[in-house]
Write a protein that holds these residues in place. Structure first.
Motif, PDB file in Angstrom:
ATOM      1  N   HIS A 208       0.856  -1.187   0.000  1.00 25.14           N
ATOM      2  CA  HIS A 208       0.000   0.000   0.000  1.00 25.14           C
ATOM      3  C   HIS A 208       0.889   1.234   0.000  1.00 25.14           C
ATOM      4  O   HIS A 208       1.873   1.293   0.737  1.00 25.14           O
ATOM      5  CB  HIS A 208      -0.930   0.009   1.223  1.00 25.14           C
ATOM      6  CG  HIS A 208      -1.874   1.176   1.215  1.00 25.14           C
ATOM      7  ND1 HIS A 208      -2.953   1.234   0.362  1.00 25.14           N
ATOM      8  CD2 HIS A 208      -1.892   2.327   1.911  1.00 25.14           C
ATOM      9  CE1 HIS A 208      -3.601   2.382   0.558  1.00 25.14           C
ATOM     10  NE2 HIS A 208      -2.972   3.059   1.500  1.00 25.14           N
ATOM     11  N   HIS A 209       0.530   2.221  -0.799  1.00 29.62           N
ATOM     12  CA  HIS A 209       1.416   3.362  -1.019  1.00 29.62           C
ATOM     13  C   HIS A 209       1.195   4.495  -0.020  1.00 29.62           C
ATOM     14  O   HIS A 209       1.057   5.656  -0.392  1.00 29.62           O
ATOM     15  CB  HIS A 209       1.372   3.850  -2.465  1.00 29.62           C
ATOM     16  CG  HIS A 209       0.041   3.809  -3.138  1.00 29.62           C
ATOM     17  ND1 HIS A 209      -0.837   2.771  -3.038  1.00 29.62           N
ATOM     18  CD2 HIS A 209      -0.557   4.710  -3.948  1.00 29.62           C
ATOM     19  CE1 HIS A 209      -1.903   3.018  -3.751  1.00 29.62           C
ATOM     20  NE2 HIS A 209      -1.771   4.194  -4.301  1.00 29.62           N
ATOM     21  N   SER A 210       1.217   4.120   1.269  1.00 29.37           N
ATOM     22  CA  SER A 210       1.254   5.113   2.345  1.00 29.37           C
ATOM     23  C   SER A 210       1.801   4.433   3.586  1.00 29.37           C
ATOM     24  O   SER A 210       1.875   3.205   3.644  1.00 29.37           O
ATOM     25  CB  SER A 210      -0.134   5.669   2.642  1.00 29.37           C
ATOM     26  OG  SER A 210      -0.855   4.783   3.469  1.00 29.37           O
ATOM     27  N   PHE A 211       2.199   5.242   4.575  1.00 28.17           N
ATOM     28  CA  PHE A 211       2.582   4.656   5.855  1.00 28.17           C
ATOM     29  C   PHE A 211       1.303   4.428   6.640  1.00 28.17           C
ATOM     30  O   PHE A 211       0.808   5.294   7.333  1.00 28.17           O
ATOM     31  CB  PHE A 211       3.592   5.517   6.625  1.00 28.17           C
ATOM     32  CG  PHE A 211       3.246   6.980   6.739  1.00 28.17           C
ATOM     33  CD1 PHE A 211       2.552   7.475   7.829  1.00 28.17           C
ATOM     34  CD2 PHE A 211       3.616   7.859   5.750  1.00 28.17           C
ATOM     35  CE1 PHE A 211       2.237   8.822   7.929  1.00 28.17           C
ATOM     36  CE2 PHE A 211       3.315   9.213   5.832  1.00 28.17           C
ATOM     37  CZ  PHE A 211       2.611   9.697   6.923  1.00 28.17           C
ATOM     38  N   LEU A 212       0.774   3.228   6.525  1.00 25.77           N
ATOM     39  CA  LEU A 212      -0.473   2.884   7.224  1.00 25.77           C
ATOM     40  C   LEU A 212      -0.270   3.032   8.729  1.00 25.77           C
ATOM     41  O   LEU A 212       0.830   2.809   9.209  1.00 25.77           O
ATOM     42  CB  LEU A 212      -0.893   1.454   6.881  1.00 25.77           C
ATOM     43  CG  LEU A 212      -1.419   1.267   5.463  1.00 25.77           C
ATOM     44  CD1 LEU A 212      -1.672  -0.211   5.171  1.00 25.77           C
ATOM     45  CD2 LEU A 212      -2.692   2.080   5.228  1.00 25.77           C
ATOM     46  N   PRO A 213      -1.294   3.428   9.489  1.00 25.69           N
ATOM     47  CA  PRO A 213      -2.689   3.576   9.092  1.00 25.69           C
ATOM     48  C   PRO A 213      -3.046   4.931   8.488  1.00 25.69           C
ATOM     49  O   PRO A 213      -4.231   5.197   8.336  1.00 25.69           O
ATOM     50  CB  PRO A 213      -3.431   3.364  10.410  1.00 25.69           C
ATOM     51  CG  PRO A 213      -2.500   3.897  11.435  1.00 25.69           C
ATOM     52  CD  PRO A 213      -1.133   3.541  10.941  1.00 25.69           C
TER      53      PRO A 213
END
Lengths: 289, 289, 289, 289
Positions: free
Chosen positions: D197-202
């Motif tokens: 996923h292209h973000s620093f989850l959450p």
């Protein structure tokens, strides 16, 4: 944090890799009613060497605290040819803090001991200048000024060592102390003098690393905390970190940005040392964090 | 992305710092109906030097494309004693890609040109081994094998240079090419040969830096992309990055982890070079990103 | 550092993007015998907005210091529809420091102002608890205790604002101040209240972010410094940084490791703010560093 | 690398924390003439849970390979209430690679399997578009196109599952596959579908995280690799990394910079998964690296 912290023993050991070390050691602890809280082990396969850190609750331990080392020596160390260190969490290590003129590492360490984050005693601050006496005074820590020059180095170091003995010093921290220690001084505290060097070693050994970094046009600067040996900036590395810089950064900017690296890297190294989480072997550190 | 990309000129220049450079240059562009898209400038105060990158739309420029350089030389460069380079975004730079046996940087570059992320032509891949011919074949790029040894180095390099001339090569990328180029070869492509070295320079210059890093017990490893000069691993640094490692990492693990650094650091440097975002001055790079 | 620092003016401005802003502004400064030390500009093409920071030496400036703002308003701001701020390097900004019980950010800020690294005055420290009075005392800074509860919040904030007015406070720093400010309080210091939030926003807004990070099983933790707006943890972000963590880190360990992030990230933000290197526009910051 | 790699078994297990697990398990291996190569263990004290990974040489093991699981189940698992997985290093896991239009993760994975760095088989590439068939062709891997829309989702997923069964697929990699899998599909491969996923989850769950990051004005962007569960972007996190960005970065630039994060973070996660170095427990991962 409100409950009573249990009294623990911390065993750091290394020995030739062989079968049965873990089971033998853990059995020794269990049979004597110790309760293992942490066990970390590591095998260096190239060196054929086994390293282990065990922290165990000794509140109900059958062997009295002052005999534990004897028993481990007799029952474990000989069998496996262990080199070992034994600590108790009730004994806070006592630090001599050496500084010159820059305050950032000094403040960082004092604020950590003050808040209880760093569990060490600091009975003395030593400096070759008077500049930071006011900081020591703020924290009510005895400050000793030793003026250093080529002629008096030997006697001044001897006086420092004497004073450190009187204060029961366990380890030394060079928090940007701008003096090179003599081999004799270093020998008195083997693997017990921690320095912060303001470069990512082995790049830029020696004086003025930020100037050298600027001259070389690097895109990252760094800081390195290491144990001091008689080879300049060549002792076992404990911790390193870096920061990105650019062509826009002057030497002055590198120095400013580097200060944050220096204090954080030094304090991380102190945390590992003070909590007895690291061992040295053949000029390297093994860190169980 | 669907709209027509405008045709632009990119001017990279430096000159002694003095008043009026920006206003004079921007006025020249505006008066000739160019539209400035990016303007970045930087003053090195120690050196008293001014650096600027201007990218301007030339779709309606009054001066024909092939005369722009002349006009800039005559009207600007002389006045301010500028050293300048002029590029057009319609001219994709042509890269000669030199490799040996390791494929990670090669694949990384080819996948970026293939997807259009890296706007460069790769008319030739050169290697001193046959191993990576299969990769060149996958991407249908001519692969030239030049066996290298002490005896044939001079003539092989000459043959390489001849071939590069025939292919109108603009710049050279050493993507883990395990040969040291001769000063003659380097002189043919000044500030146009980009190397990836597998350490955070200036630490661990030369061969086997991961072995040296392991031996020294560092807690970070790095990679450095730089222009090649006749001093080994001492040319202007373009890009550096590092990764944390620990006592648990064997040399083999350092090599594995380092590969990711190498390919990313090299590709970032190529992106800056290909997009004409960097200049060199006195063995350093100025990067306008 | 020994030479006299020149007296400078710092102009921060933004306006609709249009031709001639740079040349017009720089000409105004030159004509009045100001000497530009730094000029940084940035164009947000999506917004069609131009941003610039100019720092210029006014030792020989023809316009008297107290008239410079008037002249800029009249001659520049109207012409280009500028929103602007003007500062002088001789005016140290005055900070009100709000804390609760944790000392790490407090010590970090005080050690930086003490060493001169952070050029700000701290005439007052405010807290809803008595815990950190001893730290304020060490640095001889007046400490004001305001006990806060649901009933007294309005009047206590009013008392705080009154006190801040009396101390000519320019900006407020929430150094792990565990209270939510009322919209009225925030309105009194627009873009002048800096908070440190202990997560990489927008992840983990609100209370107990380390607990939430542990629960989610993240592999990085972070800290974010931002201007406070009436939306909780949603104001313009100034600075962020992160650290790697692992499954081994308990909440207690995350809190310990996070403290280093918090203090460094907050101090970096303060450095930019105090040196007037940042602007806000549409809930974002533009930083000229 | 030239010597014969030994045949090893890899045991991943967790169970309620209790005395004797390590010694009992290691004794079982030794008595049957297995040689332990790696042993990593971790105790989650809050959960009271013990986790262990043991890799042992089975070239001279007394129990035949196909009976090892039975013996472990009977002699160890029941005694300690273990949840366990057993693998052999001779069995390369078989990956189904799902892609849409972006090639960066695809190329990165294929170049790693091609060079032998990633020890996995890729018998099939699946896509909802034709764009990347040419990449699959370069590497001579069968490419299956499944056009997806609201109406045909159920039957297309069933066809995919059938095909995966025929190809003996062990695990699925979503290498920027822009489709949300149905709960039914996910249930067929529990803890065996890895997404990037292209973000620093959450932070920035769901679609267009770079647009959201730009809108929020963050100073860092990130990428997260995680196991897919029926909660969108909420499965156990395997690996995360971030990069610094600034106000100058447009959405397009964030996308470009993010790609490097995505491919490196995904490939690191795959390395851990393929080498059986990770376990999941209560929506978190335990990684023995």
């Amino acid at each position: 944090m409100k409950q009573q912290t249990p009294k623990t023993a911390i065993l750091l050991m290394h020995c030739p890799d062989q079968k049965g070390i873990i089971s033998y050691t853990t059995q020794f602890i269990h049979e004597n009613q110790g309760n293992i809280i942490y066990l970390d082990q590591y095998v260096d396969r190239e060196e054929g060497r086994f390293f282990m850190r065990i922290e165990f609750d000794i509140d109900s331990f059958l062997i009295p605290e002052d005999k534990i080392r004897d028993y481990i020596e007799t029952l474990l160390a000989k069998k496996f040819d262990m080199t070992l260190k034994l600590y108790f969490n009730t004994q806070k290590p006592r630090m001599a803090l050496f500084v010159t003129k820059m305050s950032h590492c000094l403040y960082d360490i004092l604020s950590r001991t003050d808040s209880g984050e760093l569990q060490a005693e600091i009975p003395m601050i030593v400096s070759n200048h008077q500049h930071l006496k006011k900081v020591a005074d703020k924290f009510k820590i005895p400050f000793f000024h030793f003026e250093m020059n080529k002629e008096n180095k030997k006697e001044q170091e001897e006086a420092q060592l004497k004073l450190m003995k009187e204060h029961n010093i366990d380890f030394v921290v060079l928090a940007r102390y701008m003096q090179i220690l003599s081999p004799e001084f270093i020998k008195s505290y083997p693997d017990k003098i921690i320095n912060i060097h303001h470069s990512f070693l082995p790049a830029f050994v020696g004086a003025k690393p930020y100037h050298a970094a600027h001259e070389r046009g690097v895109k990252i600067i760094g800081a390195t905390s290491h144990y001091v040996t008689s080879d300049l900036d060549a002792g076992p590395i404990i911790e390193q970190d870096v920061a990105k810089v650019s062509h826009k950064d002057t030497v002055k900017e590198l120095i400013r940005k580097g200060k944050d690296l220096e204090k954080i890297v030094l304090s991380r190294a102190l945390y590992q040392h003070v909590n007895r989480k690291l061992m040295t072997y053949k000029n390297k550190t093994i860190i169980f964090d």
